[in-house]
Design a protein around this motif. Sequence first.
Motif, PDB file in Angstrom:
ATOM      1  N   GLN A  35      -2.302  -5.614  -8.802  1.00  9.86           N
ATOM      2  CA  GLN A  35      -1.299  -4.649  -8.372  1.00  9.86           C
ATOM      3  C   GLN A  35       0.043  -5.363  -8.466  1.00  9.86           C
ATOM      4  OE1 GLN A  35      -1.179  -3.728  -4.193  1.00  9.86           O
ATOM      5  NE2 GLN A  35      -0.767  -1.571  -4.598  1.00  9.86           N
ATOM      6  N   SER A  60      -7.715   5.694  -0.736  1.00  7.76           N
ATOM      7  CA  SER A  60      -7.171   4.544  -0.026  1.00  7.76           C
ATOM      8  C   SER A  60      -6.277   5.044   1.101  1.00  7.76           C
ATOM      9  CB  SER A  60      -6.366   3.629  -0.959  1.00  7.76           C
ATOM     10  OG  SER A  60      -5.156   4.234  -1.348  1.00  7.76           O
ATOM     11  N   PHE A 104      -7.312  -8.069  -6.865  1.00 11.84           N
ATOM     12  CA  PHE A 104      -8.503  -7.503  -6.244  1.00 11.84           C
ATOM     13  C   PHE A 104      -9.740  -7.872  -7.064  1.00 11.84           C
ATOM     14  CE2 PHE A 104      -6.384  -4.494  -3.344  1.00 11.84           C
ATOM     15  CZ  PHE A 104      -5.103  -4.518  -3.865  1.00 11.84           C
ATOM     16  N   THR A 126      -1.138  -2.172  -0.202  1.00 10.00           N
ATOM     17  CA  THR A 126      -2.165  -2.961  -0.885  1.00 10.00           C
ATOM     18  C   THR A 126      -3.549  -2.715  -0.302  1.00 10.00           C
ATOM     19  OG1 THR A 126      -1.679  -4.826   0.569  1.00 10.00           O
ATOM     20  CG2 THR A 126      -0.587  -4.801  -1.590  1.00 10.00           C
ATOM     21  N   SER A 127      -3.730  -1.588   0.376  1.00 10.67           N
ATOM     22  CA  SER A 127      -5.071  -1.319   0.893  1.00 10.67           C
ATOM     23  C   SER A 127      -6.008  -1.077  -0.277  1.00 10.67           C
ATOM     24  CB  SER A 127      -5.046  -0.112   1.824  1.00 10.67           C
ATOM     25  OG  SER A 127      -4.590   1.017   1.149  1.00 10.67           O
ATOM     26  N   PRO A 128      -7.237  -1.594  -0.214  1.00 14.31           N
ATOM     27  CA  PRO A 128      -8.147  -1.488  -1.350  1.00 14.31           C
ATOM     28  C   PRO A 128      -8.592  -0.056  -1.602  1.00 14.31           C
ATOM     29  CG  PRO A 128      -9.286  -2.394   0.545  1.00 14.31           C
ATOM     30  CD  PRO A 128      -7.846  -2.317   0.919  1.00 14.31           C
ATOM     31  N   LEU A 129      -8.947   0.213  -2.839  1.00 15.86           N
ATOM     32  CA  LEU A 129      -9.516   1.501  -3.200  1.00 15.86           C
ATOM     33  C   LEU A 129     -11.005   1.514  -2.868  1.00 15.86           C
ATOM     34  CD1 LEU A 129      -7.934   2.149  -6.715  1.00 15.86           C
ATOM     35  CD2 LEU A 129      -7.016   2.660  -4.468  1.00 15.86           C
ATOM     36  N   ASN A 169       0.405   1.876  -5.718  1.00 13.19           N
ATOM     37  CA  ASN A 169      -0.946   1.381  -5.539  1.00 13.19           C
ATOM     38  C   ASN A 169      -1.708   1.369  -6.862  1.00 13.19           C
ATOM     39  OD1 ASN A 169      -2.949   0.255  -4.059  1.00 13.19           O
ATOM     40  ND2 ASN A 169      -3.548   2.098  -2.989  1.00 13.19           N
ATOM     41  N   TYR A 173     -13.765  -6.590  -7.479  1.00 12.55           N
ATOM     42  CA  TYR A 173     -14.736  -5.547  -7.185  1.00 12.55           C
ATOM     43  C   TYR A 173     -16.064  -5.921  -7.844  1.00 12.55           C
ATOM     44  CZ  TYR A 173     -11.150  -2.235  -5.610  1.00 12.55           C
ATOM     45  OH  TYR A 173     -10.146  -1.605  -4.916  1.00 12.55           O
TER      46      TYR A 173
END
Lengths: 114, 111
Positions: B91, A94, B34, A100-103, B97, B36
């Motif tokens: 998160q 990331s 999130f 909070t940047s996505p993986l 992170n 996915y």
Amino acid sequence: ETGVTQTPRHLVMGMTNKKSLKCEQHLGHNAMYWYKQSAKKPLELMFVYSLEERVENNSVPSRFSPECPNSSHLFLHLHTLQPEDSALYLCASSQGAGGTSPLHFGNGTRLTVT
Amino acid sequence: EDQVTQSPEALRLQEGESSSLNCSYTVSGLRGLFWYRQDPGKGPEFLFTLYSAGEEKEKERLKATLTKKESFLHITAPKPEDSATYLCAVQVTGGGNKLTFGTGTQLKVEL
């Protein structure tokens, strides 16, 4: 190559072997991660590296040893593993380890310990 | 302790049959949620990030929504290629992170 690449895709090893998993990211990110994915269980965070410095070690046994020589490469060195360590090991990257940047994940290494 | 629970565990739909997947969470403070998608033999692929209650995001046949306790992933008129496992992760504030994942919903869309 683009994205996050993991090698090997499959690995079978005995409990006394030593092997390494490799991860390379081509996204220009500065944080890299190792996750473990076992059947019917949530992904478990193992290690986080930010700017090549380990910032998290999530109570992982010492038979797993990570190495991050630069921001594009990440290794997971394995020795004297147990059968319960059999799982899918996922690498991710990331931009930044605190935001909070996505993986972005690789396709994983399927590890079987015999 | 932060917790994420996804339901149902598995879902079979006919092509065109719309439905929703649920992600319930209990956290000290939400920084982001999130979604996915994971296909067999592959790593998770990022779909959406939601930050605050009331927020919605869309991508093709997928729409994600967020409340203070849960998130829904709505699938409108699904196609067989939407078949995958859908993972939800949170998160938390002060957690860097680090993501806490649910166990996923395995979706199969049949012709």
